[in-house]
Design a protein around this motif. Structure first.
Motif: not given
Length: 406
Positions: A120, A124, A127, A372-373, A375-376
């Motif tokens: 993450n 950050d 993104i 995680e990727w 999800r975001r």
């Protein structure tokens, strides 16, 4: 070993292995793998060099260390065999007894939170921009950050470590001539290899006087069957850790995300149902197989392979993991990328006693990244104008994979 094997070891070099890469379209080698298996599964393109493609032959080469030695000249800028990669049983098992606990599943479980934080943290940084050079801004940085943290090596020196890695595995980044000129390639690799030895040699000397909570201190304190590791032992382990720990997961990520960015139906499966991620990781490893060809094995005696092919003593046989992962005798529909393939005995991490030391760590990094990727950033694609992907020679990886989610 016999004189024939020693002679082959002296002549086996980067030139023969570089020539092998020319046989494949690195962007899409899978169909060619099937053709070569159709033609028998074993090929000798040059005297003293054999290539194993089908699963049966490759498994045999990997699992018969008594007939196929891993003591080969790697020509990667190293001056001695890499430990434990170029060590045969029974000495190999002694080193693995020391190294395996560093990457045991329980220890990797303890890293889950840290790995998630690092994924993450890198996301950050780009993104909000709506696009990134995935290769440069994520794939090369994230696994190296995890590895250095796990090993207790200074993370603020990551760029220096990556520069050393590139000098060994991607020398064309330092000298463009190294892409096609073997002599230029070897000059860069040898110079970088000397830097690797100097760096870790200085660190060993420092930790001998000033112990710390890091991998070097642990190696200095370690014993194998009552014997301490020598200074050269530690240098040869660290050399391998540098090139293996800082590159293979990066390559896997670029290949996997290039596939997902071009196959939205697979990308949506992950975004819509994260429970498929463990299966997706294994299938992407099978399909992409970034480490397509393994370390050559030298035949220590005449060998007859499962296909009936005869291998002369002293022949260096390169096991092709990528082709073995496409063998229709093992995978009924090898050309289909299926995220429901629950029976998936791929060998992307190799096999036998030399199976990849860091496979548990690699799997965890890949799973957490996909989770995680997506999800975001669930909806992404290759940035228009960058669809012509470049797969440079060496381990399969995508140079400058440009992704966008605008």
């Amino acid at each position: 070993m016999s004189q024939a094997t020693d002679d082959a070891n002296e002549t086996l070099g980067a030139e023969a292995l570089q020539g092998m890469a020319a046989m494949f379209d690195l962007a899409a080698p899978q169909a060619r793998y099937l053709e070569l298996m159709d033609q028998g599964g074993y090929l000798e393109p040059a005297k003293g060099l054999g290539l194993s493609f089908n699963r049966a032959n490759t498994e045999y080469v990997l699992r018969h260390a008594d007939e196929f030695s891993s003591r080969v000249e790697m020509t990667l800028g190293n001056v001695r065999p890499l430990i434990p990669l170029n060590v045969d049983p029974p000495q190999h098992s002694k080193y693995r007894k020391l190294l395996d606990p560093l990457f045991a599943p329980k220890r990797i479980d303890e890293q889950e939170e840290d790995i998630t934080r690092r994924v993450n943290g890198f996301i950050d940084t780009f993104i909000d921009r709506g696009e990134c050079n995935f290769t440069e801004e994520f794939a090369e940085l994230f696994p190296s950050s995890v590895f250095l943290g796990l090993m207790g090596l200074p993370e603020d020196e990551m760029r220096m470590f990556l520069d050393l890695r590139d000098g060994i595995l991607h020398p064309e980044k330092k000298d463009p001539d190294a892409l096609v000129d073997l002599e230029a390639r070897m000059r860069v690799m040898n110079a970088t290899g000397a830097q690797v030895y100097d760096y870790f040699g200085d660190l060993i000397d420092l930790r001998s006087k000033e112990p710390a909570d890091d991998i070097i201190t642990r190696f200095l304190d370690a014993e194998i069957d009552g014997d301490k590791l020598t200074r050269e032992d530690i240098l040869d382990i660290c050399f391998l850790f540098l090139i293996a720990g800082l590159d293979t997961v990066s390559d896997t990520l670029t290949c996997s995300y290039a596939f997902l960015a071009q196959h939205p139906e697979h990308r949506r499966m992950i975004a819509d149902d994260p429970s498929v991620i463990p299966i997706a990781v294994e299938e992407l490893l099978r399909w992409e197989s970034p480490v397509a060809g393994g370390v050559p094995r030298l035949a220590t005696c005449p060998v007859v392979l499962p296909t009936g092919d005869k291998v002369a003593e002293g022949t260096a046989v390169v096991p092709n993991y990528g082709a073995a992962n496409m063998d229709p005798d093992t995978f009924g529909d090898p050309m289909a990328v299926r995220f429901d393939r629950t029976d998936n005995p791929h060998i992307a991490f190799g096999g036998g006693v030399h199976r990849c030391l860091g496979s548990h760590l690699a799997r965890r990094e890949l799973r957490v990244t996909l989770r995680e990727w997506h999800r975001r950033i669930p909806d992404y694609r290759i940035k228009p104008g960058h669809e012509d992907l470049q797969y440079p020679p060496g381990l399969r990886h995508v140079k400058d994979l440009m992704l966008t989610w605008r």
